[in-house]
Design an enzyme around this catalytic site. Structure first.
Site, PDB file in Angstrom:
ATOM      1  N   HIS A 196      78.375   0.901-106.476  1.00 57.36           N
ATOM      2  CA  HIS A 196      77.067   0.241-106.562  1.00 57.36           C
ATOM      3  C   HIS A 196      76.991  -0.745-105.401  1.00 57.36           C
ATOM      4  O   HIS A 196      77.941  -1.465-105.152  1.00 57.36           O
ATOM      5  CB  HIS A 196      76.930  -0.500-107.904  1.00 57.36           C
ATOM      6  CG  HIS A 196      77.930  -1.597-108.091  1.00 57.36           C
ATOM      7  ND1 HIS A 196      78.742  -1.707-109.193  1.00 57.36           N
ATOM      8  CD2 HIS A 196      78.284  -2.652-107.307  1.00 57.36           C
ATOM      9  CE1 HIS A 196      79.515  -2.762-109.075  1.00 57.36           C
ATOM     10  NE2 HIS A 196      79.276  -3.361-107.940  1.00 57.36           N
ATOM     11  N   HIS A 236      77.487  -9.658-111.553  1.00 56.63           N
ATOM     12  CA  HIS A 236      77.819 -10.406-110.328  1.00 56.63           C
ATOM     13  C   HIS A 236      77.260 -11.816-110.330  1.00 56.63           C
ATOM     14  O   HIS A 236      76.992 -12.386-109.266  1.00 56.63           O
ATOM     15  CB  HIS A 236      77.294  -9.662-109.101  1.00 56.63           C
ATOM     16  CG  HIS A 236      77.888  -8.308-108.879  1.00 56.63           C
ATOM     17  ND1 HIS A 236      77.561  -7.217-109.649  1.00 56.63           N
ATOM     18  CD2 HIS A 236      78.789  -7.870-107.981  1.00 56.63           C
ATOM     19  CE1 HIS A 236      78.233  -6.154-109.215  1.00 56.63           C
ATOM     20  NE2 HIS A 236      78.988  -6.520-108.208  1.00 56.63           N
ATOM     21  N   HIS A 294      86.661  -2.500-101.122  1.00 55.88           N
ATOM     22  CA  HIS A 294      85.804  -3.362-100.296  1.00 55.88           C
ATOM     23  C   HIS A 294      86.144  -4.822-100.507  1.00 55.88           C
ATOM     24  O   HIS A 294      86.648  -5.218-101.558  1.00 55.88           O
ATOM     25  CB  HIS A 294      84.308  -3.120-100.517  1.00 55.88           C
ATOM     26  CG  HIS A 294      83.749  -3.370-101.894  1.00 55.88           C
ATOM     27  ND1 HIS A 294      84.151  -2.685-103.020  1.00 55.88           N
ATOM     28  CD2 HIS A 294      82.759  -4.196-102.327  1.00 55.88           C
ATOM     29  CE1 HIS A 294      83.435  -3.074-104.073  1.00 55.88           C
ATOM     30  NE2 HIS A 294      82.597  -4.009-103.681  1.00 55.88           N
ATOM     31  N   GLU A 350      86.826  -3.823-108.520  1.00 56.27           N
ATOM     32  CA  GLU A 350      85.827  -3.191-109.398  1.00 56.27           C
ATOM     33  C   GLU A 350      86.239  -1.790-109.830  1.00 56.27           C
ATOM     34  O   GLU A 350      85.651  -1.232-110.771  1.00 56.27           O
ATOM     35  CB  GLU A 350      84.480  -3.085-108.671  1.00 56.27           C
ATOM     36  CG  GLU A 350      83.780  -4.399-108.447  1.00 56.27           C
ATOM     37  CD  GLU A 350      82.498  -4.261-107.639  1.00 56.27           C
ATOM     38  OE1 GLU A 350      81.731  -5.223-107.579  1.00 56.27           O
ATOM     39  OE2 GLU A 350      82.264  -3.179-107.053  1.00 56.27           O
TER      40      GLU A 350
HETATM   41  C1  DHB Z   1      78.300  -4.876-101.686  1.00 57.49           C
HETATM   42  C2  DHB Z   1      79.197  -4.274-102.569  1.00 57.49           C
HETATM   43  C3  DHB Z   1      79.202  -4.624-103.932  1.00 57.49           C
HETATM   44  O1  DHB Z   1      80.060  -4.111-104.853  1.00 57.49           O
HETATM   45  C4  DHB Z   1      78.300  -5.547-104.401  1.00 57.49           C
HETATM   46  O2  DHB Z   1      78.305  -5.803-105.731  1.00 57.49           O
HETATM   47  C5  DHB Z   1      77.415  -6.169-103.532  1.00 57.49           C
HETATM   48  C6  DHB Z   1      77.414  -5.835-102.167  1.00 57.49           C
HETATM   49  C7  DHB Z   1      78.260  -4.518-100.247  1.00 57.49           C
HETATM   50  O3  DHB Z   1      79.132  -3.779 -99.757  1.00 57.49           O
HETATM   51  O4  DHB Z   1      77.312  -4.950 -99.568  1.00 57.49           O
HETATM   52 FE    FE Z   2      79.891  -5.102-106.815  1.00 58.67          FE
END
Ligand code: DHB
Ligand code: FE
Length: 286
Positions: free
Chosen positions: A12, A59, A192, A239
């Site tokens: 997401h 979040h 990430h 996550e």
């Molecule tokens: C991004 C990734 C995420 O999991 C999120 O919740 C918000 C932003 C991103 O890579 O921009």
């Molecule tokens: Fe996220």
């Protein structure tokens, strides 16, 4: 008894909502990600689940740092989505299934998981985007039960605990006295990191091993501590716990899954994205 038909995992990212709003699904930057969904939509059109249990992480919309439950389950008749910016379209509220919600809350507390039950709950992109990706046209035709797992503020639940939570959810779905068909959804990951010295960190080798484990060795990632997962997948890559919960639910319902779809593409924004659907082989014969 209710039937658990299978599980879906997807990344997401708020920017995905912006791409949907601008109709950019076929542009080269977005296409490899969006191409993951038609095969899953075909499967959903055939199997027609009534409810989706969505493992996701809030979040900072419904829970902020002052009150941070480890595990929370929505038990509301509907869930409003709130726009966090970046061009996400404001979506119609998602319909709930309070009967399944309370069944899950009761079953999980009975299994000694201490659950926060939420009769009011706003959901952010992590819950709403997967539904929009699975059902792009019109209102979402399935009810949802959001299961929120803290990946925002330490201490986070251990991978083994999250897998066990997923198993308890799968057992409870199977024991639900209902003729409904249920799917489980994981929203999050893969690797990430959005901030700090390692901002932009992505670990393709780990991600691919993790996706392999979803198919053939679902407990593989439970060997890692949270700090090891952060090291391997990034601060927000943790996550991927959502995928472990989803896979635990499937493992509780049957020994075999069939992979319907798997794709992996990086980056979108700062994230290595994955889309996967697993059908429960046992489901049809139950
Ligand atoms: C991004 C990734 C995420 O999991 C999120 O919740 C918000 C932003 C991103 O890579 O921009
Ligand atoms: Fe996220």
């Amino acid at each position: 008894m209710a039937t658990l038909i299978g599980g879906i995992g997807t990344s997401h990212i708020p920017a995905i909502g912006g791409a949907i709003a601008r109709g950019q699904q076929q542009e080269p930057y977005w296409k490899p990600f969006f191409d993951g969904f038609p095969p899953i939509r075909d499967w959903l059109a055939t199997t027609r689940p009534d409810v989706m249990v969505v493992f996701y992480n809030d979040h900072g919309l419904n829970f902020f740092l002052d009150k941070m439950p480890t595990f929370a389950i929505g038990a509301a008749p509907e869930y409003r989505n709130a726009d966090e910016g970046w061009g996400i379209p404001t979506l119609a509220p998602l319909q709930g299934d309070p009967e399944l919600s309370w069944h899950l809350v009761n079953a999980l507390v009975e299994q000694e998981f201490d659950i926060v039950s939420c009769q009011e709950m706003q959901v952010d992109h992590a819950c709403s985007l997967p539904l929009k990706l699975l059902y792009p046209d019109g209102d979402c035709p399935v009810a949802v039960v959001p299961v929120c797992i803290n990946t925002v503020q330490f201490p986070l639940p251990k991978a083994r605990r999250v897998y066990a939570l997923g198993k308890a959810v799968g057992e409870a779905i199977r024991a639900w006295d209902s003729s409904k068909k249920v799917a489980v959804v994981a929203s999050g990951g893969l690797s990430h990191q959005l901030d700090g010295e390692r901002a932009g960190f992505i670990n393709k080798a780990f991600d691919l091993q993790f996706l392999d484990s979803m198919e053939s060795n679902p407990e593989w990632a439970t060997q890692f501590s949270i700090h090891e997962l952060v090291e391997k997948a990034g601060t927000q890559g943790v996550e991927l716990l959502m995928w472990l919960a989803m896979r635990g639910a499937l493992a509780a319902a049957g020994p075999r899954v069939r992979k319907l779809h798997r794709s992996y593409h990086l980056p979108i924004s700062n994230t290595a994205t994955a889309v996967m659907a697993l059908e429960l082989v046992q489901a049809a014969s139950r």
